[in-house]
Design an enzyme around this catalytic site. Structure first.
Site, PDB file in Angstrom:
ATOM      1  N   ARG A   1     -13.474  -8.641   1.281  1.00  0.00           N
ATOM      2  CA  ARG A   1     -12.055  -8.376   1.001  1.00  0.00           C
ATOM      3  C   ARG A   1     -11.248  -9.646   1.301  1.00  0.00           C
ATOM      4  O   ARG A   1     -10.356 -10.048   0.563  1.00  0.00           O
ATOM      5  CB  ARG A   1     -11.540  -7.222   1.880  1.00  0.00           C
ATOM      6  CG  ARG A   1     -12.083  -5.844   1.509  1.00  0.00           C
ATOM      7  CD  ARG A   1     -11.488  -5.322   0.216  1.00  0.00           C
ATOM      8  NE  ARG A   1     -10.040  -5.270   0.245  1.00  0.00           N
ATOM      9  CZ  ARG A   1      -9.305  -4.305   0.796  1.00  0.00           C
ATOM     10  NH1 ARG A   1      -9.894  -3.267   1.343  1.00  0.00           N
ATOM     11  NH2 ARG A   1      -7.974  -4.343   0.772  1.00  0.00           N
TER      12      ARG A   1
ATOM     13  N   GLN B   1     -10.106  -3.887  -3.538  1.00  0.00           N
ATOM     14  CA  GLN B   1     -11.381  -3.341  -3.075  1.00  0.00           C
ATOM     15  C   GLN B   1     -12.467  -3.540  -4.132  1.00  0.00           C
ATOM     16  O   GLN B   1     -13.556  -4.036  -3.828  1.00  0.00           O
ATOM     17  CB  GLN B   1     -11.210  -1.842  -2.768  1.00  0.00           C
ATOM     18  CG  GLN B   1     -12.464  -1.181  -2.262  1.00  0.00           C
ATOM     19  CD  GLN B   1     -12.833  -1.665  -0.875  1.00  0.00           C
ATOM     20  OE1 GLN B   1     -11.998  -1.664   0.028  1.00  0.00           O
ATOM     21  NE2 GLN B   1     -14.069  -2.106  -0.685  1.00  0.00           N
TER      22      GLN B   1
ATOM     23  N   CYS C   1     -16.237   1.774   0.630  1.00  0.00           N
ATOM     24  CA  CYS C   1     -15.076   0.915   0.900  1.00  0.00           C
ATOM     25  C   CYS C   1     -14.662   0.971   2.361  1.00  0.00           C
ATOM     26  O   CYS C   1     -13.970   0.064   2.834  1.00  0.00           O
ATOM     27  CB  CYS C   1     -13.911   1.339   0.018  1.00  0.00           C
ATOM     28  SG  CYS C   1     -13.482   3.077   0.210  1.00  0.00           S
TER      29      CYS C   1
ATOM     30  N   ARG D   1       0.881  -1.179   0.000  1.00  0.00           N
ATOM     31  CA  ARG D   1       0.000   0.000   0.000  1.00  0.00           C
ATOM     32  C   ARG D   1       0.905   1.211   0.000  1.00  0.00           C
ATOM     33  O   ARG D   1       1.695   1.411   0.934  1.00  0.00           O
ATOM     34  CB  ARG D   1      -0.895  -0.006   1.238  1.00  0.00           C
ATOM     35  CG  ARG D   1      -1.555   1.344   1.471  1.00  0.00           C
ATOM     36  CD  ARG D   1      -2.662   1.286   2.485  1.00  0.00           C
ATOM     37  NE  ARG D   1      -3.839   0.652   1.905  1.00  0.00           N
ATOM     38  CZ  ARG D   1      -5.045   0.686   2.464  1.00  0.00           C
ATOM     39  NH1 ARG D   1      -5.231   1.309   3.606  1.00  0.00           N
ATOM     40  NH2 ARG D   1      -6.064   0.078   1.881  1.00  0.00           N
TER      41      ARG D   1
ATOM     42  N   HIS E   1      -7.261   0.878  -6.453  1.00  0.00           N
ATOM     43  CA  HIS E   1      -7.485   0.010  -5.285  1.00  0.00           C
ATOM     44  C   HIS E   1      -8.185  -1.266  -5.797  1.00  0.00           C
ATOM     45  O   HIS E   1      -9.368  -1.498  -5.519  1.00  0.00           O
ATOM     46  CB  HIS E   1      -8.328   0.749  -4.255  1.00  0.00           C
ATOM     47  CG  HIS E   1      -8.307   0.143  -2.882  1.00  0.00           C
ATOM     48  ND1 HIS E   1      -7.562  -0.982  -2.574  1.00  0.00           N
ATOM     49  CD2 HIS E   1      -8.939   0.507  -1.730  1.00  0.00           C
ATOM     50  CE1 HIS E   1      -7.751  -1.269  -1.287  1.00  0.00           C
ATOM     51  NE2 HIS E   1      -8.574  -0.393  -0.760  1.00  0.00           N
TER      52      HIS E   1
ATOM     53  N   ASP F   1     -17.109   7.354  -1.422  1.00  0.00           N
ATOM     54  CA  ASP F   1     -15.847   7.204  -0.676  1.00  0.00           C
ATOM     55  C   ASP F   1     -15.530   8.566  -0.063  1.00  0.00           C
ATOM     56  O   ASP F   1     -16.157   9.576  -0.397  1.00  0.00           O
ATOM     57  CB  ASP F   1     -14.739   6.739  -1.652  1.00  0.00           C
ATOM     58  CG  ASP F   1     -13.413   6.440  -0.957  1.00  0.00           C
ATOM     59  OD1 ASP F   1     -13.389   6.312   0.291  1.00  0.00           O
ATOM     60  OD2 ASP F   1     -12.384   6.351  -1.658  1.00  0.00           O
TER      61      ASP F   1
HETATM   62  N1   CP Z   1     -11.151  -0.223   2.453  1.00  0.00           N
HETATM   63  C1   CP Z   1      -9.887  -0.293   2.888  1.00  0.00           C
HETATM   64  O1   CP Z   1      -8.933  -0.510   2.119  1.00  0.00           O
HETATM   65  O2   CP Z   1      -9.729  -0.119   4.244  1.00  0.00           O
HETATM   66  P1   CP Z   1      -8.377   0.126   5.025  1.00  0.00           P
HETATM   67  O3   CP Z   1      -7.834   1.451   4.568  1.00  0.00           O
HETATM   68  O4   CP Z   1      -8.738   0.123   6.474  1.00  0.00           O
HETATM   69  O5   CP Z   1      -7.417  -0.971   4.681  1.00  0.00           O
HETATM   70  N1  NVA Z   2      -9.808   6.719  -1.334  1.00  0.00           N
HETATM   71  C1  NVA Z   2      -9.432   6.263  -0.014  1.00  0.00           C
HETATM   72  C2  NVA Z   2      -9.672   4.795   0.128  1.00  0.00           C
HETATM   73  C3  NVA Z   2      -9.353   4.214   1.467  1.00  0.00           C
HETATM   74  C4  NVA Z   2      -9.564   2.743   1.543  1.00  0.00           C
HETATM   75  C5  NVA Z   2      -7.970   6.604   0.233  1.00  0.00           C
HETATM   76  O1  NVA Z   2      -7.156   6.434  -0.677  1.00  0.00           O
HETATM   77  O2  NVA Z   2      -7.653   7.064   1.328  1.00  0.00           O
END
Ligand code: CP
Ligand code: NVA
Length: 306
Positions: free
Chosen positions: A291, A131, A263, A101, A128, A223
């Site tokens: 997930r 997701q 999400c 990530r 993502h 989101d």
């Molecule tokens: N939806 C998602 O990716 O959640 P986190 O940021 O908690 O991993």
């Molecule tokens: N768009 C959000 C998604 C988190 C799971 C971010 O990137 O922070």
């Protein structure tokens, strides 16, 4: 050649459907898969916070007979203490796969190119994909099929919106994305989605009108307005995005019985009201659960015996 999981765009339609089919099977019969990743180890690189992603990858590895090792931002200091490339070249000597990530999408590309082991995208600023796979699997569970369903996405044209567009294209869905002017999805991703949806019933509408997007939708998705890394823009974004809140009035324009999706984490009272996210139409915790199931299949496909 080793395989990665970096974008849904790179999956063939066959591979995309295979992930969904296998997820149905594995979720129904998890015992059968208890040792498919026996003795395999996943390194999990996190440059941003997480609840769901961290938990589902680690629990997933344990449930498949393997293990996962968490690498916090302060541990490896990717790019400052050590180059992305050197991290990739080290990790391949010890583990069987890497989940990352990170911020810029170029970082995951560089990592994948530098290492001989599979790399899984657990969110970049651009995409993502895990997701979106879990989200479409959730809709598939609820509706029985995906082709022809209308998914409305309201809010920021961000990583989650991008991956949903690519997934909806593979599934032959209709998708409408409503954002404020200046916050539309990236052109590159719109082009990918249109290319991927060719030969299916995929339709993509990009609009600034949330009511147009939501109208006749089978599911309404939103989101956060400021993603991780955009905290400094939070206040200004709150003003710009307020007409895009998913509340009772906007949600009432969707099909009766439409699902609400997010999400998570949610900023309640901003992009969605409590009333909608806590309503019987909300399937946000099913998305979170799935997930786990979808990622177990992705890891098995990349790291298991061929
Ligand atoms: N939806 C998602 O990716 O959640 P986190 O940021 O908690 O991993
Ligand atoms: N768009 C959000 C998604 C988190 C799971 C971010 O990137 O922070």
């Amino acid at each position: 050649m080793k395989k990665d999981f970096i974008t849904i765009h790179e999956l063939s339609r066959y591979e995309f459907n295979e992930i969904l089919d296998l997820t149905t099977k594995m979720k129904k019969n998890p015992e059968k898969y208890r040792s498919v990743l026996k003795d395999k180890i996943l390194a999990m690189i996190f440059q941003k916070p997480s609840l769901r992603t961290r938990m589902t990858f680690e629990v997933g590895m344990l449930q498949l007979g393997g293990e996962a090792i968490y690498l916090a931002p302060s541990d490896i200091q990717m790019g400052s203490r050590e180059s992305v490339r050197d991290i990739g070249k080290n990790l391949e000597r010890w583990v069987d796969g890497i989940m990352i990530r990170t911020f810029g999408h170029h970082i995951i590309i560089e990592l994948a190119e530098s290492t001989r082991i599979p790399v899984i995208n657990a969110l970049t600023d651009l995409l993502h994909p895990c997701q979106a796979m879990a989200d479409l699997f959730t809709l598939l569970e609820k509706k029985g099929s995906l082709a022809g369903l209308k998914l409305a996405y309201v809010g920021d044209g961000n990583n989650v919106a991008h991956s949903l567009m690519l997934a909806a294209a593979k599934a032959g869905m209709k998708m409408a994305v409503a954002t404020p002017p200046g916050y539309e999805p990236k052109k590159e991703i719109i082009d990918w989605a249109r290319e991927d949806g060719q030969g299916t019933d995929f339709e993509l509408t990009i609009t600034h009108d949330p009511v147009e997007a939501v109208s006749e939708a089978d599911a309404v998705y939103t989101d956060v307005w400021a993603s991780m890394g955009q905290e400094a823009e939070k206040e200004i974004r709150k003003k710009i995005f307020s007409p895009y809140q998913v509340n009772r009035e906007l949600f009432s324009k969707a099909k009766p019985g439409a699902y609400f999706m997010h999400c998570l984490p949610a900023h309640r009272g901003e992009e969605v009201t409590d009333e909608i996210i806590d309503s019987p139409n909300s399937i946000v915790y099913d998305q979170a659960e799935n997930r786990l199931h979808v990622q177990k299949v992705i890891m098995m496909n990349l790291m298991g015996k061929k």
